[in-house]
Design a protein around this motif. Structure first.
Motif, PDB file in Angstrom:
ATOM      1  N   ASP A 136       0.731  -1.134  -0.120  1.00  0.00           N
ATOM      2  CA  ASP A 136      -0.122   0.002  -0.215  1.00  0.00           C
ATOM      3  C   ASP A 136       0.927   1.252  -0.138  1.00  0.00           C
ATOM      4  OD1 ASP A 136      -2.366  -1.798  -0.193  1.00  0.00           O
ATOM      5  OD2 ASP A 136      -2.564  -1.469   2.235  1.00  0.00           O
ATOM      6  N   TYR A 137       2.107   1.008   0.528  1.00  0.00           N
ATOM      7  CA  TYR A 137       3.036   2.249   0.626  1.00  0.00           C
ATOM      8  C   TYR A 137       4.284   2.347   0.044  1.00  0.00           C
ATOM      9  CZ  TYR A 137       4.226   0.008   5.015  1.00  0.00           C
ATOM     10  OH  TYR A 137       4.749  -0.850   6.038  1.00  0.00           O
ATOM     11  N   GLY A 165       6.762  -4.049   9.256  1.00  0.00           N
ATOM     12  CA  GLY A 165       5.837  -4.388  10.416  1.00  0.00           C
ATOM     13  C   GLY A 165       5.706  -3.027  11.218  1.00  0.00           C
ATOM     14  N   SER A 166       6.124  -1.981  10.643  1.00  0.00           N
ATOM     15  CA  SER A 166       6.085  -0.828  11.528  1.00  0.00           C
ATOM     16  C   SER A 166       4.925   0.156  11.379  1.00  0.00           C
ATOM     17  CB  SER A 166       7.498   0.047  11.380  1.00  0.00           C
ATOM     18  OG  SER A 166       7.301   1.256  11.809  1.00  0.00           O
ATOM     19  N   ASN A 167       4.290   0.388  12.597  1.00  0.00           N
ATOM     20  CA  ASN A 167       2.959   1.420  12.428  1.00  0.00           C
ATOM     21  C   ASN A 167       3.615   2.596  12.102  1.00  0.00           C
ATOM     22  OD1 ASN A 167       0.599  -0.333  13.656  1.00  0.00           O
ATOM     23  ND2 ASN A 167       2.143  -0.522  15.375  1.00  0.00           N
ATOM     24  N   GLN A 168       4.775   2.979  12.640  1.00  0.00           N
ATOM     25  CA  GLN A 168       5.077   4.374  12.035  1.00  0.00           C
ATOM     26  C   GLN A 168       5.366   4.571  10.772  1.00  0.00           C
ATOM     27  OE1 GLN A 168       9.376   5.620  13.094  1.00  0.00           O
ATOM     28  NE2 GLN A 168       8.527   7.382  14.138  1.00  0.00           N
ATOM     29  N   SER A 169       5.725   3.767  10.053  1.00  0.00           N
ATOM     30  CA  SER A 169       6.293   3.493   8.579  1.00  0.00           C
ATOM     31  C   SER A 169       4.843   3.690   7.836  1.00  0.00           C
ATOM     32  CB  SER A 169       7.082   2.308   8.115  1.00  0.00           C
ATOM     33  OG  SER A 169       8.179   2.450   8.628  1.00  0.00           O
ATOM     34  N   ALA A 170       3.940   2.983   8.228  1.00  0.00           N
ATOM     35  CA  ALA A 170       2.476   2.924   7.664  1.00  0.00           C
ATOM     36  C   ALA A 170       1.919   4.211   7.796  1.00  0.00           C
ATOM     37  CB  ALA A 170       1.542   1.816   8.350  1.00  0.00           C
ATOM     38  N   GLN A 171       2.031   4.960   9.145  1.00  0.00           N
ATOM     39  CA  GLN A 171       1.335   6.056   9.360  1.00  0.00           C
ATOM     40  C   GLN A 171       2.160   7.285   8.451  1.00  0.00           C
ATOM     41  OE1 GLN A 171       1.682   6.656  13.492  1.00  0.00           O
ATOM     42  NE2 GLN A 171       0.294   5.067  13.909  1.00  0.00           N
ATOM     43  N   ARG A 211      25.740  -1.449  18.498  1.00  0.00           N
ATOM     44  CA  ARG A 211      24.482  -1.208  18.045  1.00  0.00           C
ATOM     45  C   ARG A 211      24.226  -0.225  16.954  1.00  0.00           C
ATOM     46  NH1 ARG A 211      19.476  -2.058  20.759  1.00  0.00           N
ATOM     47  NH2 ARG A 211      20.613  -4.130  21.326  1.00  0.00           N
ATOM     48  N   PHE A 212      23.629  -0.467  16.153  1.00  0.00           N
ATOM     49  CA  PHE A 212      23.210   0.500  15.112  1.00  0.00           C
ATOM     50  C   PHE A 212      22.177   1.638  15.368  1.00  0.00           C
ATOM     51  CE2 PHE A 212      24.913  -3.253  12.728  1.00  0.00           C
ATOM     52  CZ  PHE A 212      26.087  -2.453  11.988  1.00  0.00           C
ATOM     53  N   PHE A 213      22.289   2.626  15.087  1.00  0.00           N
ATOM     54  CA  PHE A 213      21.139   3.740  15.281  1.00  0.00           C
ATOM     55  C   PHE A 213      20.154   4.192  14.159  1.00  0.00           C
ATOM     56  CE2 PHE A 213      19.419   7.967  16.444  1.00  0.00           C
ATOM     57  CZ  PHE A 213      18.625   7.456  17.664  1.00  0.00           C
ATOM     58  N   PHE A 214      19.270   3.627  14.156  1.00  0.00           N
ATOM     59  CA  PHE A 214      18.124   3.719  12.980  1.00  0.00           C
ATOM     60  C   PHE A 214      17.778   5.015  12.694  1.00  0.00           C
ATOM     61  CE2 PHE A 214      13.887   3.474  11.987  1.00  0.00           C
ATOM     62  CZ  PHE A 214      13.735   3.007  10.659  1.00  0.00           C
ATOM     63  N   ARG A 215      17.890   5.711  11.390  1.00  0.00           N
ATOM     64  CA  ARG A 215      16.996   6.717  11.006  1.00  0.00           C
ATOM     65  C   ARG A 215      16.278   6.691   9.875  1.00  0.00           C
ATOM     66  NH1 ARG A 215      17.558  10.849  14.888  1.00  0.00           N
ATOM     67  NH2 ARG A 215      19.761  11.105  15.442  1.00  0.00           N
ATOM     68  N   ASN A 216      14.927   7.221  10.025  1.00  0.00           N
ATOM     69  CA  ASN A 216      13.943   6.891   8.939  1.00  0.00           C
ATOM     70  C   ASN A 216      14.519   7.312   7.446  1.00  0.00           C
ATOM     71  OD1 ASN A 216      12.326   7.274  11.572  1.00  0.00           O
ATOM     72  ND2 ASN A 216      11.124   5.865  10.359  1.00  0.00           N
TER      73      ASN A 216
END
Length: 458
Positions: A136-137, A165-171, A211-216
């Motif tokens: 969808d996106y 599976g991320s709500n944030q990505s879907a929003q 640890r990897f720090f993730f940015r959108n």
């Protein structure tokens, strides 16, 4: 001998003490400085399998059901949260590799909501899964293989690192589509799913403890092909914030500022160079100008200056009486003194705007400047606008200090130019041979009328 032994002990004492302190810090103090992980909550080793997570939870659940142990509400919520997070393959992957834990806000919320309740009264599941399908996106999804060859184009890249599976990505999906539309033509747009772990890790920041720090959102400026020069977005995920960041940090485009009805006159119109056309955008939303418009502002900097105004219905009479603007969106071009503003109502298409700007970049009576003297045909070392073969051409120049009197004379000279340009009307209304000759010269581009600031252009 005793002295030698004491010296050796003293020599080794400092390194031994430092080593001991280092081990104490790493094994005792450092772990306590971080909150327990969701694996710790279940009494498990980090990165263990989902089967082990399920087994650990079932063991705890059997104790609760038998009454051997009764967890507090807060304890149950933490354990159940960890169980749901670590038994979802996508969420577990995101948490293990990138430390993503986007629903952790529910821990405090649920603890407050169910305070004083029995743990058996808590509604399950605690975590909300994404309802929409990735298709969808997600568009222009880049895989590890494609990532190697995507820098062939000279345009900069804007990438969204997302999770299926991320709500944030879907929003964020609709906002991302809008961003892609706004950057169409000035940047390449792509998406990388966190399942492409190698690429996603490459785009992320490497933090202490491995640890990897993730940015959108990340961007590769034009010419950048490695992680050394990529830029990571750190602000709020919104259309306006991302496009403004990309326009300024990546494309190096100017920002077009908003003005109120009180500040537009003194802070924009009064301070703009008199030779420049003033372009004013009226917006209902308050969104910043698109990157394409801002690029035009940079490209036409020598000819025009730009401003934005947030449209308010209660200010209708002000803008109608001042510029003839009756609604937003709208674009206004202010040119010579005394000349009626050019007003275009409706949404601004980038290509249409560039065409209109090119047609209106000059004032009707242009200012003679070193930058434009040859273009106007007023440079004796150059040539006529009529062509290099022209032997004689004319340049009529009005000079004076900036002020009402010069504005009035500029308006008069512009009207003379307008009259001469209507040669058919001139022939019918005048028998003046000189006027007709001037009209012919103007039409053939052998005559230019212009003005200059006698104070600053000495």
């Amino acid at each position: 001998m005793a002295g030698d032994s004491a010296a050796k002990i003293k020599a080794y004492a400092v390194p031994v003490v430092l080593f001991s302190l280092s081990m104490l810090y790493q094994l005792v103090l450092l772990p306590r400085a971080f909150p327990p992980s969701h694996y710790d909550v279940l009494g498990l080793k980090t990165y263990c399998s989902m089967e082990e997570v399920k087994e650990a939870y079932e063991n705890l659940e059997s104790k609760w059901n038998s009454g051997l142990e009764v967890p507090t509400t807060t304890e149950f919520i933490k354990i159940r949260y960890a169980y749901e997070l670590l038994t979802n393959s996508v969420w577990k992957r995101n948490y293990d590799v990138f430390g993503i834990n986007e629903q952790d806000h529910v821990l405090e919320k649920l603890s407050q909501q169910y305070a004083g309740e029995k743990f058996s009264n808590i509604a399950l599941p605690l975590l909300r899964t994404v309802a929409s399908d990735t298709g969808d996106y997600a568009f222009n999804v880049i895989t590890s293989k494609e990532f190697q060859s995507m820098f062939q184009d000279s345009k900069p890249w804007l990438l969204q690192v997302y999770s299926s599976g991320s709500n944030q990505s879907a929003q964020f999906a609709n906002s991302w589509k809008r961003i892609a539309a706004l950057l169409n033509g000035v940047a390449n747009i792509g998406m990388v799913e966190l399942g492409e772990v190698q690429v996603a890790a490459y785009l992320s920041e490497r933090k202490p403890m491995g640890r990897f720090f993730f940015r959108n959102v990340v961007a590769f400026p034009s010419g950048c092909k490695t992680s050394d020069c990529l830029i990571r977005f750190e602000g709020e995920l919104s259309v306006d914030a991302v496009t403004d960041w990309f326009a300024m940090a990546v494309l190096n485009l100017p920002r077009i500022f908003y003005y109120s009805k009180e500040s537009l006159g003194p802070r924009f119109l009064a301070k703009s160079s008199p030779h420049k056309v003033k372009v004013i955008f009226f917006s209902k939303t308050g969104e910043r100008a698109t990157p394409a418009i801002r690029q035009a502002a940079r490209d036409y900097w020598n000819y025009a200056t730009f401003a934005c105004v947030l449209w308010r219905e209660e200010e209708f009479s002000v803008w109608w009486n001042t510029f003839g603007v009756e609604s937003a969106p709208a674009v206004v071009f202010l040119k010579d003194p005394g000349l009626k503003p050019l007003v275009y109502h409706g949404s601004v298409n980038d290509s249409w705007f560039l065409d209109v700007l090119e047609q209106n970049k000059q004032q009707e009576l242009p200012q003679l400047r070193s930058l434009t003297s040859e273009e106007l045909g007023c440079d004796a070392r150059g040539y006529s606008r009529a062509g290099r073969d022209t032997l004689t051409w004319y340049c009529a120049i009005l000079a004076g200090r900036l002020g009402p009197e010069l504005d009035s004379m500029r308006e008069t000279m512009r009207r003379v130019q307008e009259t001469l340009s209507k040669s058919s009307e001139l022939k019918a209304a005048s028998e003046d041979e000189h006027s007709i000759t001037a009209a012919v010269a103007l039409k053939s581009k052998r005559l230019t009328l212009s003005w200059l600031d006698g104070e600053t252009q000495k």
